[in-house]
Motif scaffolding. Sequence first.
Motif, PDB file in Angstrom:
ATOM      1  N   SER A 107       0.842  -1.197   0.000  1.00  0.00           N
ATOM      2  CA  SER A 107       0.000   0.000   0.000  1.00  0.00           C
ATOM      3  C   SER A 107       0.877   1.248   0.000  1.00  0.00           C
ATOM      4  CB  SER A 107      -0.912  -0.003   1.229  1.00  0.00           C
ATOM      5  OG  SER A 107      -1.840  -1.056   1.179  1.00  0.00           O
ATOM      6  N   GLY A 108       0.368   2.285  -0.611  1.00  0.00           N
ATOM      7  CA  GLY A 108       1.132   3.533  -0.685  1.00  0.00           C
ATOM      8  C   GLY A 108       1.239   4.029  -2.110  1.00  0.00           C
ATOM      9  N   SER A 109       2.300   4.772  -2.377  1.00  0.00           N
ATOM     10  CA  SER A 109       2.480   5.419  -3.678  1.00  0.00           C
ATOM     11  C   SER A 109       3.354   4.575  -4.590  1.00  0.00           C
ATOM     12  CB  SER A 109       3.119   6.805  -3.501  1.00  0.00           C
ATOM     13  OG  SER A 109       2.287   7.641  -2.717  1.00  0.00           O
ATOM     14  N   ARG A 110       2.903   4.413  -5.835  1.00  0.00           N
ATOM     15  CA  ARG A 110       3.708   3.763  -6.872  1.00  0.00           C
ATOM     16  C   ARG A 110       3.818   4.753  -8.029  1.00  0.00           C
ATOM     17  NH1 ARG A 110       0.116  -0.899  -6.890  1.00  0.00           N
ATOM     18  NH2 ARG A 110       0.236  -1.998  -4.904  1.00  0.00           N
ATOM     19  N   ASN A 111       4.896   5.487  -8.103  1.00  0.00           N
ATOM     20  CA  ASN A 111       5.056   6.537  -9.093  1.00  0.00           C
ATOM     21  C   ASN A 111       6.255   6.240  -9.982  1.00  0.00           C
ATOM     22  OD1 ASN A 111       2.918   7.914  -7.814  1.00  0.00           O
ATOM     23  ND2 ASN A 111       4.353   8.953  -6.438  1.00  0.00           N
ATOM     24  N   GLY A 112       6.032   6.289 -11.298  1.00  0.00           N
ATOM     25  CA  GLY A 112       7.106   5.972 -12.222  1.00  0.00           C
ATOM     26  C   GLY A 112       6.972   6.711 -13.537  1.00  0.00           C
ATOM     27  N   ILE A 113       8.084   6.720 -14.277  1.00  0.00           N
ATOM     28  CA  ILE A 113       8.126   7.330 -15.607  1.00  0.00           C
ATOM     29  C   ILE A 113       8.959   6.437 -16.505  1.00  0.00           C
ATOM     30  CG2 ILE A 113      10.162   8.750 -15.090  1.00  0.00           C
ATOM     31  CD1 ILE A 113       8.873  10.952 -16.843  1.00  0.00           C
ATOM     32  N   GLY A 114       8.579   6.379 -17.785  1.00  0.00           N
ATOM     33  CA  GLY A 114       9.284   5.502 -18.696  1.00  0.00           C
ATOM     34  C   GLY A 114       9.290   6.030 -20.114  1.00  0.00           C
ATOM     35  N   TYR A 115       9.776   5.187 -21.014  1.00  0.00           N
ATOM     36  CA  TYR A 115       9.904   5.561 -22.420  1.00  0.00           C
ATOM     37  C   TYR A 115       9.439   4.400 -23.290  1.00  0.00           C
ATOM     38  CZ  TYR A 115      13.953   2.475 -22.666  1.00  0.00           C
ATOM     39  OH  TYR A 115      14.762   1.372 -22.639  1.00  0.00           O
ATOM     40  N   LEU A 116       9.230   4.681 -24.568  1.00  0.00           N
ATOM     41  CA  LEU A 116       8.881   3.642 -25.527  1.00  0.00           C
ATOM     42  C   LEU A 116       9.460   3.988 -26.883  1.00  0.00           C
ATOM     43  CD1 LEU A 116       6.284   4.515 -27.677  1.00  0.00           C
ATOM     44  CD2 LEU A 116       5.200   4.755 -25.447  1.00  0.00           C
ATOM     45  N   ASN A 138      -4.994   1.318 -39.036  1.00  0.00           N
ATOM     46  CA  ASN A 138      -5.953   1.898 -38.112  1.00  0.00           C
ATOM     47  C   ASN A 138      -5.767   1.227 -36.766  1.00  0.00           C
ATOM     48  OD1 ASN A 138      -8.733   1.991 -36.662  1.00  0.00           O
ATOM     49  ND2 ASN A 138      -8.965   3.509 -38.296  1.00  0.00           N
ATOM     50  N   THR A 139      -5.739   1.993 -35.695  1.00  0.00           N
ATOM     51  CA  THR A 139      -5.478   1.401 -34.382  1.00  0.00           C
ATOM     52  C   THR A 139      -6.732   0.841 -33.722  1.00  0.00           C
ATOM     53  OG1 THR A 139      -5.676   3.596 -33.367  1.00  0.00           O
ATOM     54  CG2 THR A 139      -3.464   2.841 -33.968  1.00  0.00           C
ATOM     55  N   ASN A 140      -7.928   1.229 -34.185  1.00  0.00           N
ATOM     56  CA  ASN A 140      -9.156   0.681 -33.618  1.00  0.00           C
ATOM     57  C   ASN A 140      -9.554  -0.633 -34.276  1.00  0.00           C
ATOM     58  OD1 ASN A 140      -9.503   2.796 -31.794  1.00  0.00           O
ATOM     59  ND2 ASN A 140     -10.685   4.012 -33.250  1.00  0.00           N
ATOM     60  N   TRP A 141      -9.398  -0.696 -35.594  1.00  0.00           N
ATOM     61  CA  TRP A 141      -9.713  -1.915 -36.355  1.00  0.00           C
ATOM     62  C   TRP A 141      -8.636  -2.051 -37.424  1.00  0.00           C
ATOM     63  CZ3 TRP A 141     -14.175  -5.224 -36.136  1.00  0.00           C
ATOM     64  CH2 TRP A 141     -14.226  -6.192 -37.141  1.00  0.00           C
ATOM     65  N   THR A 142      -7.593  -2.789 -37.123  1.00  0.00           N
ATOM     66  CA  THR A 142      -6.454  -2.910 -38.029  1.00  0.00           C
ATOM     67  C   THR A 142      -6.718  -3.985 -39.068  1.00  0.00           C
ATOM     68  OG1 THR A 142      -5.018  -2.321 -36.181  1.00  0.00           O
ATOM     69  CG2 THR A 142      -3.969  -3.179 -38.160  1.00  0.00           C
ATOM     70  N   SER A 143      -6.615  -3.624 -40.346  1.00  0.00           N
ATOM     71  CA  SER A 143      -6.788  -4.582 -41.438  1.00  0.00           C
ATOM     72  C   SER A 143      -5.455  -5.157 -41.904  1.00  0.00           C
ATOM     73  CB  SER A 143      -7.498  -3.916 -42.617  1.00  0.00           C
ATOM     74  OG  SER A 143      -8.788  -3.470 -42.243  1.00  0.00           O
ATOM     75  N   HIS A 144      -4.403  -4.335 -41.844  1.00  0.00           N
ATOM     76  CA  HIS A 144      -3.087  -4.813 -42.265  1.00  0.00           C
ATOM     77  C   HIS A 144      -2.005  -3.975 -41.588  1.00  0.00           C
ATOM     78  CE1 HIS A 144      -2.571  -1.323 -44.955  1.00  0.00           C
ATOM     79  NE2 HIS A 144      -3.839  -1.497 -45.258  1.00  0.00           N
ATOM     80  N   GLY A 145      -0.796  -4.518 -41.546  1.00  0.00           N
ATOM     81  CA  GLY A 145       0.323  -3.830 -40.911  1.00  0.00           C
ATOM     82  C   GLY A 145       0.849  -4.618 -39.727  1.00  0.00           C
ATOM     83  N   PHE A 146       1.817  -4.018 -39.033  1.00  0.00           N
ATOM     84  CA  PHE A 146       2.388  -4.670 -37.855  1.00  0.00           C
ATOM     85  C   PHE A 146       2.885  -3.628 -36.870  1.00  0.00           C
ATOM     86  CE2 PHE A 146       5.727  -4.374 -41.058  1.00  0.00           C
ATOM     87  CZ  PHE A 146       6.770  -3.795 -40.356  1.00  0.00           C
ATOM     88  N   LEU A 147       3.095  -4.081 -35.634  1.00  0.00           N
ATOM     89  CA  LEU A 147       3.597  -3.235 -34.556  1.00  0.00           C
ATOM     90  C   LEU A 147       4.685  -3.976 -33.810  1.00  0.00           C
ATOM     91  CD1 LEU A 147       3.368  -0.791 -32.479  1.00  0.00           C
ATOM     92  CD2 LEU A 147       1.750  -2.248 -31.240  1.00  0.00           C
ATOM     93  N   VAL A 148       5.804  -3.297 -33.566  1.00  0.00           N
ATOM     94  CA  VAL A 148       6.844  -3.786 -32.666  1.00  0.00           C
ATOM     95  C   VAL A 148       7.147  -2.642 -31.703  1.00  0.00           C
ATOM     96  CG1 VAL A 148       9.184  -4.677 -32.442  1.00  0.00           C
ATOM     97  CG2 VAL A 148       7.833  -5.272 -34.452  1.00  0.00           C
ATOM     98  N   GLU A 149       6.918  -2.868 -30.407  1.00  0.00           N
ATOM     99  CA  GLU A 149       7.043  -1.784 -29.436  1.00  0.00           C
ATOM    100  C   GLU A 149       7.771  -2.255 -28.186  1.00  0.00           C
ATOM    101  OE1 GLU A 149       3.753   1.196 -28.767  1.00  0.00           O
ATOM    102  OE2 GLU A 149       3.663   0.127 -26.850  1.00  0.00           O
ATOM    103  N   TRP A 150       8.773  -1.483 -27.792  1.00  0.00           N
ATOM    104  CA  TRP A 150       9.542  -1.747 -26.574  1.00  0.00           C
ATOM    105  C   TRP A 150       9.236  -0.642 -25.568  1.00  0.00           C
ATOM    106  CZ3 TRP A 150      12.265  -5.190 -23.939  1.00  0.00           C
ATOM    107  CH2 TRP A 150      13.115  -4.737 -22.906  1.00  0.00           C
ATOM    108  N   THR A 151       8.890  -1.040 -24.319  1.00  0.00           N
ATOM    109  CA  THR A 151       8.515  -0.084 -23.275  1.00  0.00           C
ATOM    110  C   THR A 151       9.226  -0.422 -21.980  1.00  0.00           C
ATOM    111  OG1 THR A 151       6.306   0.149 -24.260  1.00  0.00           O
ATOM    112  CG2 THR A 151       6.598   0.945 -22.008  1.00  0.00           C
ATOM    113  N   GLN A 152       9.731   0.583 -21.284  1.00  0.00           N
ATOM    114  CA  GLN A 152      10.282   0.437 -19.939  1.00  0.00           C
ATOM    115  C   GLN A 152       9.747   1.565 -19.063  1.00  0.00           C
ATOM    116  OE1 GLN A 152      14.669   0.155 -20.552  1.00  0.00           O
ATOM    117  NE2 GLN A 152      14.497  -1.780 -19.446  1.00  0.00           N
ATOM    118  N   ILE A 153       9.368   1.209 -17.825  1.00  0.00           N
ATOM    119  CA  ILE A 153       8.915   2.192 -16.842  1.00  0.00           C
ATOM    120  C   ILE A 153       9.693   1.977 -15.554  1.00  0.00           C
ATOM    121  CG2 ILE A 153       6.946   3.148 -15.591  1.00  0.00           C
ATOM    122  CD1 ILE A 153       5.112   2.027 -17.676  1.00  0.00           C
ATOM    123  N   TYR A 154      10.235   3.053 -14.995  1.00  0.00           N
ATOM    124  CA  TYR A 154      11.054   2.984 -13.781  1.00  0.00           C
ATOM    125  C   TYR A 154      10.302   3.644 -12.627  1.00  0.00           C
ATOM    126  CZ  TYR A 154      14.764   1.909 -17.110  1.00  0.00           C
ATOM    127  OH  TYR A 154      15.515   1.335 -18.105  1.00  0.00           O
TER     128      TYR A 154
END
Length: 367
Positions: free
Chosen positions: A185-194, A202-218
């Motif tokens: 319990s308490g505060s969990r505060n962080g910031i990160g990058y991607l 289209n990000t709501n209904w994707t018909s074609h394409g691809f995504l590769v995403e790297w994310t880190q939060i400290y």
Amino acid sequence: MFLGKKILLGIFLFAALAFADVNFYSQDTLAFDTTSQKNFQRYSAVPVLGYTEETQMQLGAMILFFLKPDEVGGKVPEIGITAYGSSRGQFQFTLEPYFYFYHDKISLWMDLEYQDWFASYFGRGNNPDIDDFVNYNRKKLYLGARLESRVGLPSYLKYGIELHIESSDIEFKDGDDVPLPDPHSGSRNGIGYLFGLDTRDNTNWTSHGFLVEWTQIYFSDQFGDYTFNLESLDMRGYTTLPFGSTAAMGFLWQRAGGDVPFDMLAGPDGIKRFRGVESLYFGDNQALILQSEVRRYFGWIFGGHVFFEGGKSGGYFSELMRNKWHRSVGFGALLALNRSEKLFARADVSWVDFDHVGLSFYVRQAF
């Protein structure tokens, strides 16, 4: 959420027709002209009703407000508001704005959430017993934000920052054979990058394409009460199929290191990644989730999909590789909340580990 043991009844009432300010067309297409004032949709609403053993009766609603873009053909900003409560005094409120700037090269997503709710803890690791769990109550105030930009890069590359600010008060009920973790319990505060490579049409209904995403939060005890880090590799691919269908494939690897709160370990969220289970039904320092789905728009405001998912967790990479897979097969119903933006609400039914049935409800696709 599980049916049988935990869910007695779950009803997702799609009511966009009754509450949406929109002109619908008869042609079998998702897109239509939104440049005129006549055709622009301003809002959509969906009521939600359900019943569980833990919460008893649940009642709430979600409403989405759509704002006109700054330029013709631009992405439509939206503000989502969701509020629901239970007959046992539980309550959750969520405010989610999506904004776009600089010719849609910059996007800002925010999530403000207050929660006072029951949840179930099945223990840590990859081998939970669905009948062996302990309940806990969590009061949480959370603010999340993600800023993505393509400025200065080719249109298929992106970078960004992510912010997590949270204050949680967690109280466990008396457990039987489940070892109780530190509630953190308490505060969990962080910031990160991607960083990401994104060719989706289209990000709501994707018909074609691809995504590769790297994310880190400290997360640091200099800004909150605990020091730990989260990282993930998210890979998705999409292609069109005959008869207007779309195939989607997803791969997600997660890692959590340091003094990680039990509810932020690597594992399924039960809504988007490995649908139909309690959040972190199996969770540890690392997790791997694979997903496949075939989606189809049937016409007017209706669509549907079938899916197969697998997932597992482990304390470290070699254990993760050795552990057995959890599997889930299921289907879902889709209702268009905004056809021009290809935005759907969905209700999914999952057969988890070919043993028990789960439900999940959400806006937008799972991945």
